[in-house]
Design an enzyme around this catalytic site. Structure first.
Site, PDB file in Angstrom:
ATOM      1  N   SER A 165       0.815  -1.215   0.000  1.00 52.18           N
ATOM      2  CA  SER A 165       0.000   0.000   0.000  1.00 52.18           C
ATOM      3  C   SER A 165       0.850   1.268   0.000  1.00 52.18           C
ATOM      4  O   SER A 165       1.989   1.283   0.481  1.00 52.18           O
ATOM      5  CB  SER A 165      -0.914   0.004   1.230  1.00 52.18           C
ATOM      6  OG  SER A 165      -0.144  -0.060   2.420  1.00 52.18           O
ATOM      7  N   GLN A 191       1.576   4.312   1.886  1.00 53.58           N
ATOM      8  CA  GLN A 191       1.434   4.369   3.333  1.00 53.58           C
ATOM      9  C   GLN A 191       2.435   5.337   3.945  1.00 53.58           C
ATOM     10  O   GLN A 191       3.365   5.815   3.294  1.00 53.58           O
ATOM     11  CB  GLN A 191       1.662   2.976   3.931  1.00 53.58           C
ATOM     12  CG  GLN A 191       3.049   2.401   3.629  1.00 53.58           C
ATOM     13  CD  GLN A 191       3.206   0.981   4.127  1.00 53.58           C
ATOM     14  OE1 GLN A 191       3.859   0.744   5.142  1.00 53.58           O
ATOM     15  NE2 GLN A 191       2.613   0.013   3.403  1.00 53.58           N
ATOM     16  N   HIS A 211       4.068   6.058   8.275  1.00 47.84           N
ATOM     17  CA  HIS A 211       4.039   5.633   9.673  1.00 47.84           C
ATOM     18  C   HIS A 211       4.034   6.862  10.569  1.00 47.84           C
ATOM     19  O   HIS A 211       4.804   7.804  10.349  1.00 47.84           O
ATOM     20  CB  HIS A 211       5.241   4.750   9.987  1.00 47.84           C
ATOM     21  CG  HIS A 211       5.375   3.596   9.044  1.00 47.84           C
ATOM     22  ND1 HIS A 211       4.391   2.641   8.892  1.00 47.84           N
ATOM     23  CD2 HIS A 211       6.363   3.251   8.185  1.00 47.84           C
ATOM     24  CE1 HIS A 211       4.775   1.748   7.983  1.00 47.84           C
ATOM     25  NE2 HIS A 211       5.963   2.104   7.544  1.00 47.84           N
ATOM     26  N   LYS A 261       7.221   4.254  14.114  1.00 52.58           N
ATOM     27  CA  LYS A 261       7.754   3.141  13.332  1.00 52.58           C
ATOM     28  C   LYS A 261       8.745   3.620  12.272  1.00 52.58           C
ATOM     29  O   LYS A 261       8.558   3.363  11.072  1.00 52.58           O
ATOM     30  CB  LYS A 261       6.604   2.365  12.676  1.00 52.58           C
ATOM     31  CG  LYS A 261       6.998   0.998  12.121  1.00 52.58           C
ATOM     32  CD  LYS A 261       5.844   0.402  11.333  1.00 52.58           C
ATOM     33  CE  LYS A 261       6.264  -0.902  10.675  1.00 52.58           C
ATOM     34  NZ  LYS A 261       5.533  -1.176   9.453  1.00 52.58           N
ATOM     35  N   GLU A 306      11.876   3.138   9.956  1.00 52.47           N
ATOM     36  CA  GLU A 306      12.309   1.843   9.442  1.00 52.47           C
ATOM     37  C   GLU A 306      13.423   1.992   8.415  1.00 52.47           C
ATOM     38  O   GLU A 306      13.682   3.080   7.891  1.00 52.47           O
ATOM     39  CB  GLU A 306      11.127   1.080   8.838  1.00 52.47           C
ATOM     40  CG  GLU A 306      10.458   1.767   7.668  1.00 52.47           C
ATOM     41  CD  GLU A 306       9.158   1.089   7.252  1.00 52.47           C
ATOM     42  OE1 GLU A 306       8.595   0.306   8.036  1.00 52.47           O
ATOM     43  OE2 GLU A 306       8.704   1.341   6.125  1.00 52.47           O
ATOM     44  N   HIS A 347       5.440   6.200   1.210  1.00 51.25           N
ATOM     45  CA  HIS A 347       6.235   5.206   0.493  1.00 51.25           C
ATOM     46  C   HIS A 347       5.366   3.995   0.168  1.00 51.25           C
ATOM     47  O   HIS A 347       4.281   3.807   0.743  1.00 51.25           O
ATOM     48  CB  HIS A 347       7.451   4.764   1.312  1.00 51.25           C
ATOM     49  CG  HIS A 347       7.111   4.158   2.647  1.00 51.25           C
ATOM     50  ND1 HIS A 347       6.738   4.911   3.737  1.00 51.25           N
ATOM     51  CD2 HIS A 347       7.089   2.854   3.078  1.00 51.25           C
ATOM     52  CE1 HIS A 347       6.498   4.123   4.773  1.00 51.25           C
ATOM     53  NE2 HIS A 347       6.694   2.867   4.395  1.00 51.25           N
ATOM     54  N   ARG A 401      -2.739   3.821   5.717  1.00 54.64           N
ATOM     55  CA  ARG A 401      -2.798   3.487   4.296  1.00 54.64           C
ATOM     56  C   ARG A 401      -3.790   4.373   3.553  1.00 54.64           C
ATOM     57  O   ARG A 401      -4.775   4.819   4.137  1.00 54.64           O
ATOM     58  CB  ARG A 401      -3.206   2.021   4.110  1.00 54.64           C
ATOM     59  CG  ARG A 401      -2.277   1.014   4.779  1.00 54.64           C
ATOM     60  CD  ARG A 401      -2.803  -0.400   4.596  1.00 54.64           C
ATOM     61  NE  ARG A 401      -1.924  -1.381   5.224  1.00 54.64           N
ATOM     62  CZ  ARG A 401      -2.019  -1.786   6.486  1.00 54.64           C
ATOM     63  NH1 ARG A 401      -2.983  -1.269   7.252  1.00 54.64           N
ATOM     64  NH2 ARG A 401      -1.183  -2.669   6.972  1.00 54.64           N
ATOM     65  N   LYS A 429      -7.190  -3.152   2.153  1.00 56.06           N
ATOM     66  CA  LYS A 429      -7.361  -2.911   3.583  1.00 56.06           C
ATOM     67  C   LYS A 429      -7.959  -1.529   3.833  1.00 56.06           C
ATOM     68  O   LYS A 429      -8.159  -0.728   2.925  1.00 56.06           O
ATOM     69  CB  LYS A 429      -6.011  -3.049   4.297  1.00 56.06           C
ATOM     70  CG  LYS A 429      -5.414  -4.447   4.248  1.00 56.06           C
ATOM     71  CD  LYS A 429      -4.095  -4.511   4.994  1.00 56.06           C
ATOM     72  CE  LYS A 429      -3.484  -5.900   4.949  1.00 56.06           C
ATOM     73  NZ  LYS A 429      -2.187  -5.972   5.663  1.00 56.06           N
TER      74      LYS A 429
END
Length: 448
Positions: A110, A112, A114, A137, A139, A302, A321, A327
């Site tokens: 997706s 998305q 964070h 989050k 990453e 991203h 998302r 979803k």
């Protein structure tokens, strides 16, 4: 003086999201098969190593088939200061601060972002069934294969030439990479479907901004454009995606499509009538070669497109998302939270620690990752550190020896070890091929 807890071999979890590679085509499935049967018809998307409740790891060396497995989180909580080290235990309240993963991506994830800590806490309180924890989050993704992603909004140049250290084939040299960034003003004028969806007023505002004088106004206007696009009704989105598909298929017969146009057609095949197909034009299309890495901070858009990677992040599963997914889509939250920074993302450089170990150090306290490469018969000692670490073997075989121990454990693909603080270990490669191990730990700057 207390005894130092010994390293433990782990049984790990997988996520069978539908975007994952199927059966043994998936590195995730290969790793998981070390301790579990796999279904050749199932997608294996993510291999999770850590304490997050959505995919917790357990200790293979404790418990038995007749009893409940001992969760890594439970074992840590029995003596957090000894297992994690005093500083880590105090800062993260007795929990492992990072989540370590391997991803096998067959089709796009997706679009998305964070949330930061403040937003994560608010989202968790408002909708805990979707946002399952209150942590941020940040990453980092390290490419195992060619790895494609959309990351960040395109910049102000129509194209650019990046000069950077080569981080795989020439660790100490340089190479040139073309970005092929299509500047946003060009996109707004050359993709008629976007103009039709957004309207002339929004686009004219952006077109009036001086490229030589970017300011907060640029972010405000970009936010209004992107929010307008993402808030378009499903009926209009479906019609626009259909027009885009028809136009590109027609034009492909008389000209070569751009990479972004080809990507849009692939995304449409994967997610028909999805707003993510059109919004993909707004983002940088990044291609990592094996060994290159991206780090992604809070509130940055991203979407991973294809390939396999090692991923490390703060211990969280919070994802907002807004496209390329069946979803739940939280469009307004995503559009309001983004930073709207523009420009090509930084390719993270790795630092050689010795002939066998390269370190990736992102700007986050929770984690860093070492890549350990060993030729047949070669050994390397990993010195004791003041925090915990996790090792996963992704190729090859060999052995692991704990500090002061006379015996050693055989290791092979899919073996995972949790190493408590203050443990020195030695890795040795066996067999005929190279052994590749990734080790995640707390960012060493925390202990400086």
């Amino acid at each position: 003086m207390k005894d130092i807890p010994k390293p433990q071999r782990l049984r790990c979890s997988v996520q069978n999201y539908d975007w994952g590679r199927t059966g043994e085509e998936s590195t995730v499935a290969v790793l998981f098969s070390r301790n579990n049967p796999i279904d050749p018809e199932k997608p294996y998307a993510e291999f999770w190593i850590g304490t997050h409740p959505s995919g917790p790891s357990s200790l293979l060396s404790l418990g038995s088939s007749d009893s409940q497995p001992v969760l890594l989180k439970s074992w840590i909580l029995e003596n957090p200061s000894s297992v994690l080290g005093d500083k880590v235990s105090e800062k993260w309240h007795g929990d492992l601060p990072f989540l370590f993963k391997v991803l096998s991506v067959a089709k796009a994830l997706s679009i998305q972002a964070h949330p930061d800590k403040e937003l994560a806490k608010a989202l968790h309180e408002m909708n805990p069934s979707v946002y399952k924890d209150s942590n941020h989050k940040p990453e980092m993704a390290i490419a195992l294969t060619e790895f494609k992603a959309l990351c960040g909004f395109v910049g102000i140049e129509s194209s650019c030439l990046r000069k950077e250290k080569a981080v795989f084939f020439f660790p100490y040299g340089f190479r040139f990479l073309h970005c092929f960034i299509k500047e946003l003003k060009d996109i707004l004028t050359s993709v008629p479907e976007i103009r039709d969806m957004i309207g002339d007023e929004h686009i004219d505002k952006y077109m009036s901004i001086k490229e030589t004088d970017p300011s907060d106004e640029t972010k405000v206007v970009l936010r209004s454009i992107y929010t307008k696009l993402m808030s378009t009704s499903e009926e209009v989105v479906s019609e626009s995606v259909s027009k885009l598909k028809h136009r590109l298929n027609t034009e492909s017969k008389v000209r070569m499509l751009t990479e972004k146009e080809e990507l849009a057609l692939r995304l449409e095949q994967q997610y028909p009538n999805d707003i993510g197909v059109i919004s993909s034009f707004f983002f940088n299309y990044v291609k990592l070669i094996p060994g290159e890495a991206l780090h992604i901070g809070a509130n940055e858009p991203h979407a991973y497109i294809s390939g396999e990677c090692v991923e490390c992040m703060a211990t969280s599963d919070n994802v907002v998302r807004a496209g390329l997914t069946p979803k739940y889509k939280d469009v307004q939250t995503l559009c309001s939270m983004l930073t709207y920074k523009q420009g090509y993302p930084e390719i993270l450089q790795r630092t050689p620690l010795n002939n066998n170990v390269l370190r990736y150090t992102p700007p986050f306290d929770e984690f860093e990752v070492d890549h350990i490469s060993l030729s047949p018969g070669e050994s390397v000692s990993c010195p004791a550190v003041l925090g915990p670490s996790i090792l996963v073997v992704v190729t090859g075989e060999g052995s692991i020896q704990m500090c002061c121990a006379t015996d050693e454990d055989k290791i092979t693909v899919g073996d995972v070890y949790f190493v408590p603080a203050k443990n020195e270990i030695k890795l040795t490669s066996g067999g005929t091929g190279e052994t590749q191990v990734y080790r995640a730990g707390v960012n060493s700057r925390l202990f400086n």
